[in-house]
Design a protein around this motif. Structure first.
Motif, PDB file in Angstrom:
ATOM      1  N   ARG A  88       0.860  -1.181   0.000  1.00 59.47           N
ATOM      2  CA  ARG A  88       0.000   0.000   0.000  1.00 59.47           C
ATOM      3  C   ARG A  88       0.896   1.232   0.000  1.00 59.47           C
ATOM      4  O   ARG A  88       1.878   1.274   0.736  1.00 59.47           O
ATOM      5  N   ALA A  89       0.608   2.204  -0.847  1.00 62.86           N
ATOM      6  CA  ALA A  89       1.334   3.475  -0.815  1.00 62.86           C
ATOM      7  C   ALA A  89       0.437   4.543  -0.208  1.00 62.86           C
ATOM      8  O   ALA A  89      -0.780   4.534  -0.406  1.00 62.86           O
ATOM      9  N   MET A  90       1.040   5.428   0.573  1.00 63.08           N
ATOM     10  CA  MET A  90       0.316   6.559   1.155  1.00 63.08           C
ATOM     11  C   MET A  90       1.135   7.816   0.924  1.00 63.08           C
ATOM     12  O   MET A  90       2.364   7.790   1.054  1.00 63.08           O
ATOM     13  N   GLY A  91       0.456   8.897   0.580  1.00 61.27           N
ATOM     14  CA  GLY A  91       1.194  10.131   0.343  1.00 61.27           C
ATOM     15  C   GLY A  91       0.374  11.363   0.660  1.00 61.27           C
ATOM     16  O   GLY A  91      -0.855  11.320   0.731  1.00 61.27           O
ATOM     17  N   GLY A  92       1.087  12.466   0.859  1.00 61.26           N
ATOM     18  CA  GLY A  92       0.445  13.756   1.069  1.00 61.26           C
ATOM     19  C   GLY A  92       0.279  14.446  -0.279  1.00 61.26           C
ATOM     20  O   GLY A  92       1.214  14.457  -1.084  1.00 61.26           O
TER      21      GLY A  92
ATOM     22  N   GLY B 224      -2.973   0.042  -3.959  1.00 57.23           N
ATOM     23  CA  GLY B 224      -3.234   1.384  -4.464  1.00 57.23           C
ATOM     24  C   GLY B 224      -2.603   2.475  -3.611  1.00 57.23           C
ATOM     25  O   GLY B 224      -1.897   2.199  -2.637  1.00 57.23           O
ATOM     26  N   VAL B 225      -2.858   3.715  -4.029  1.00 60.48           N
ATOM     27  CA  VAL B 225      -2.286   4.876  -3.359  1.00 60.48           C
ATOM     28  C   VAL B 225      -3.383   5.569  -2.556  1.00 60.48           C
ATOM     29  O   VAL B 225      -4.449   5.862  -3.090  1.00 60.48           O
ATOM     30  N   ARG B 226      -3.127   5.788  -1.300  1.00 66.46           N
ATOM     31  CA  ARG B 226      -4.059   6.595  -0.505  1.00 66.46           C
ATOM     32  C   ARG B 226      -3.497   8.001  -0.417  1.00 66.46           C
ATOM     33  O   ARG B 226      -2.329   8.181  -0.071  1.00 66.46           O
ATOM     34  N   ARG B 227      -4.339   8.978  -0.702  1.00 64.52           N
ATOM     35  CA  ARG B 227      -3.920  10.377  -0.705  1.00 64.52           C
ATOM     36  C   ARG B 227      -4.463  11.069   0.543  1.00 64.52           C
ATOM     37  O   ARG B 227      -5.634  10.952   0.858  1.00 64.52           O
ATOM     38  N   PHE B 228      -3.591  11.770   1.224  1.00 72.47           N
ATOM     39  CA  PHE B 228      -3.972  12.484   2.438  1.00 72.47           C
ATOM     40  C   PHE B 228      -3.671  13.972   2.277  1.00 72.47           C
ATOM     41  O   PHE B 228      -2.759  14.335   1.533  1.00 72.47           O
ATOM     42  N   PRO B 229      -4.423  14.818   2.997  1.00 75.83           N
ATOM     43  CA  PRO B 229      -4.044  16.234   3.015  1.00 75.83           C
ATOM     44  C   PRO B 229      -2.654  16.369   3.633  1.00 75.83           C
ATOM     45  O   PRO B 229      -2.321  15.599   4.537  1.00 75.83           O
ATOM     46  N   GLY B 230      -1.869  17.320   3.141  1.00 75.77           N
ATOM     47  CA  GLY B 230      -0.569  17.555   3.757  1.00 75.77           C
ATOM     48  C   GLY B 230       0.591  17.281   2.815  1.00 75.77           C
ATOM     49  O   GLY B 230       0.395  16.889   1.666  1.00 75.77           O
TER      50      GLY B 230
ATOM     51  N   HIS C  10       5.072  16.095   2.738  1.00 73.86           N
ATOM     52  CA  HIS C  10       5.887  14.905   2.972  1.00 73.86           C
ATOM     53  C   HIS C  10       5.669  14.348   4.387  1.00 73.86           C
ATOM     54  O   HIS C  10       5.837  13.156   4.622  1.00 73.86           O
ATOM     55  N   PHE C  11       5.312  15.225   5.304  1.00 73.01           N
ATOM     56  CA  PHE C  11       5.159  14.804   6.706  1.00 73.01           C
ATOM     57  C   PHE C  11       3.697  14.687   7.119  1.00 73.01           C
ATOM     58  O   PHE C  11       3.353  14.855   8.285  1.00 73.01           O
ATOM     59  N   PHE C  12       2.841  14.356   6.145  1.00 72.07           N
ATOM     60  CA  PHE C  12       1.407  14.294   6.424  1.00 72.07           C
ATOM     61  C   PHE C  12       1.077  13.349   7.573  1.00 72.07           C
ATOM     62  O   PHE C  12       0.100  13.563   8.290  1.00 72.07           O
ATOM     63  N   ILE C  13       1.875  12.315   7.776  1.00 70.66           N
ATOM     64  CA  ILE C  13       1.462  11.324   8.781  1.00 70.66           C
ATOM     65  C   ILE C  13       1.478  11.893  10.205  1.00 70.66           C
ATOM     66  O   ILE C  13       0.854  11.344  11.095  1.00 70.66           O
ATOM     67  N   ARG C  14       2.192  12.998  10.398  1.00 70.30           N
ATOM     68  CA  ARG C  14       2.190  13.613  11.739  1.00 70.30           C
ATOM     69  C   ARG C  14       0.856  14.281  12.047  1.00 70.30           C
ATOM     70  O   ARG C  14       0.427  14.297  13.194  1.00 70.30           O
ATOM     71  N   ASP C  15       0.251  14.867  11.031  1.00 70.03           N
ATOM     72  CA  ASP C  15      -1.008  15.599  11.259  1.00 70.03           C
ATOM     73  C   ASP C  15      -2.233  14.727  11.044  1.00 70.03           C
ATOM     74  O   ASP C  15      -3.331  15.093  11.431  1.00 70.03           O
ATOM     75  N   GLN C  16      -2.048  13.619  10.368  1.00 69.80           N
ATOM     76  CA  GLN C  16      -3.185  12.782   9.978  1.00 69.80           C
ATOM     77  C   GLN C  16      -3.151  11.439  10.710  1.00 69.80           C
ATOM     78  O   GLN C  16      -3.465  10.406  10.116  1.00 69.80           O
ATOM     79  N   VAL C  17      -2.775  11.488  11.979  1.00 73.85           N
ATOM     80  CA  VAL C  17      -2.549  10.242  12.710  1.00 73.85           C
ATOM     81  C   VAL C  17      -3.790   9.343  12.680  1.00 73.85           C
ATOM     82  O   VAL C  17      -3.707   8.162  12.334  1.00 73.85           O
ATOM     83  N   ASP C  18      -4.937   9.903  13.034  1.00 72.68           N
ATOM     84  CA  ASP C  18      -6.144   9.072  13.104  1.00 72.68           C
ATOM     85  C   ASP C  18      -6.528   8.516  11.729  1.00 72.68           C
ATOM     86  O   ASP C  18      -6.919   7.354  11.606  1.00 72.68           O
ATOM     87  N   GLN C  19      -6.408   9.356  10.704  1.00 77.35           N
ATOM     88  CA  GLN C  19      -6.771   8.920   9.356  1.00 77.35           C
ATOM     89  C   GLN C  19      -5.822   7.824   8.859  1.00 77.35           C
ATOM     90  O   GLN C  19      -6.252   6.860   8.228  1.00 77.35           O
ATOM     91  N   VAL C  20      -4.528   7.996   9.147  1.00 76.76           N
ATOM     92  CA  VAL C  20      -3.540   7.010   8.697  1.00 76.76           C
ATOM     93  C   VAL C  20      -3.777   5.676   9.416  1.00 76.76           C
ATOM     94  O   VAL C  20      -3.784   4.612   8.791  1.00 76.76           O
TER      95      VAL C  20
END
Lengths: 90, 224
Positions: B161-165, B188-194, B196-206
């Protein structure tokens, strides 16, 4: 506790505690640092914590005080014991 | 970075974070200098702890290392993970000019580092804090440079799984689809707001996404 023993309990610091206390006074801008004081309650922040770790590393060696230790038990006496226990150079 | 995950993960999922050597008194041993050796050492050290079913989740250099760790696990015939998540990392690696040059002088290194994000400005502005931080970051970027992309390498059997901001300019989310060419099963690729460091702000979503993926890949795996 008599006044005399109270006084000596407050003022007796190990050599490591004394060095740390001087670092705290400098970093936190407070003259009154005691061995039971908590770094973060005394005004320490994540940034001053890094500065403290940097100074401890320079003074006592690179591997004597884990940042985890500082966050788990940030009392001056505990940090001094951790440094002494890890064989920090005096 | 994963401290915030500990009390957010559902019961039944245990969090194990890996911290590399070369990190002050956490791990005073010398830093790894190349990513293949690093992965081999990780596989050797983690070996008995890699009990299925487990997931390897990595962010940026962590995703690079998790990818290499899967290779090392395959070489050692250890149990593979049920899922690999590459957050903010491209299978092709990242063009060197997008990352700070570990050999550059402090001011140039800090300048590129600042544009990359992830390091608070008050850290970048303080020489004493930088003195503590830069050696670790230099070693990390040196390690990233040792990654060699294998365009024709065999695809991983592990589901990917790929995840990106969406605002990431270092490892653009639009380029993450190429993981599909290197995965037997690509989720597939999951797209998040943010960025390169999106995972810090999107903890619950990730974590939500991860739990969902984990349920999907373990649906047909019997847990002993």
């Amino acid at each position: 506790m008599s006044e005399a023993t109270h006084q000596s309990a407050v003022e007796t610091m190990t050599p490591t505690e004394s060095v740390l206390a001087q670092m705290w006074r400098d970093l936190l801008g407070r003259p009154d640092i005691r061995s039971g004081d908590d770094f973060f309650e005394a005004g320490g922040t994540s940034l001053t914590a890094i500065k403290l770790l940097q100074r401890v590393e320079k003074r006592f060696g690179a591997d004597v005080l884990s940042p985890d230790t500082l966050y788990e038990d940030p009392r001056l006496g505990s940090l001094a014991r951790a440094i002494d226990g890890a064989g920090g150079r005096g | 970075m994963f401290r915030a995950w500990a009390d957010r993960l559902p019961p039944g999922i245990e969090l194990r974070a890996v911290r590399l050597p070369g990190r002050h008194a956490w791990h005073p041993e010398p830093a790894f200098t190349d990513c293949v050796t690093a992965a081999d050492r990780l596989a050797a050290g983690l070996g008995p702890e890699l009990r299925p079913p487990y997931v390897l989740f990595g962010h940026s250099m962590g995703a690079l290392l998790a990818h290499q760790l899967i290779r090392a696990v395959e070489r050692r015939r250890l149990a593979p993970p049920v899922l690999y998540v590459s957050a903010s990392w491209l299978v092709e690696g990242t063009p060197q000019e997008r990352l700070p040059d570990p050999a550059a002088p402090d001011d140039r290194f800090v300048d590129v580092l600042g544009r990359l994000g992830g390091v608070p400005p008050e850290v970048l502005a303080d020489p004493e804090v930088l003195a503590f931080t830069l050696p670790v970051l230099r070693a990390d970027f040196r390690l990233c440079r040792t990654y060699a992309y294998e365009p024709d390498g065999p695809p991983m059997e592990v589901p990917v799984r790929a995840m990106g901001g969406v605002a990431d300019t270092v490892t653009p989310v639009g380029e993450m689809g190429s993981w599909a060419r290197h995965a037997g099963r690509f989720l597939g690729v999951r797209r998040f707001p943010g960025d390169h460091f999106f995972i810090r702000d999107q903890v619950d979503q990730v974590i939500g996404a991860l739990v969902e993926d984990l349920a999907a890949v373990t649906a047909d795996v019997r847990v002993p």
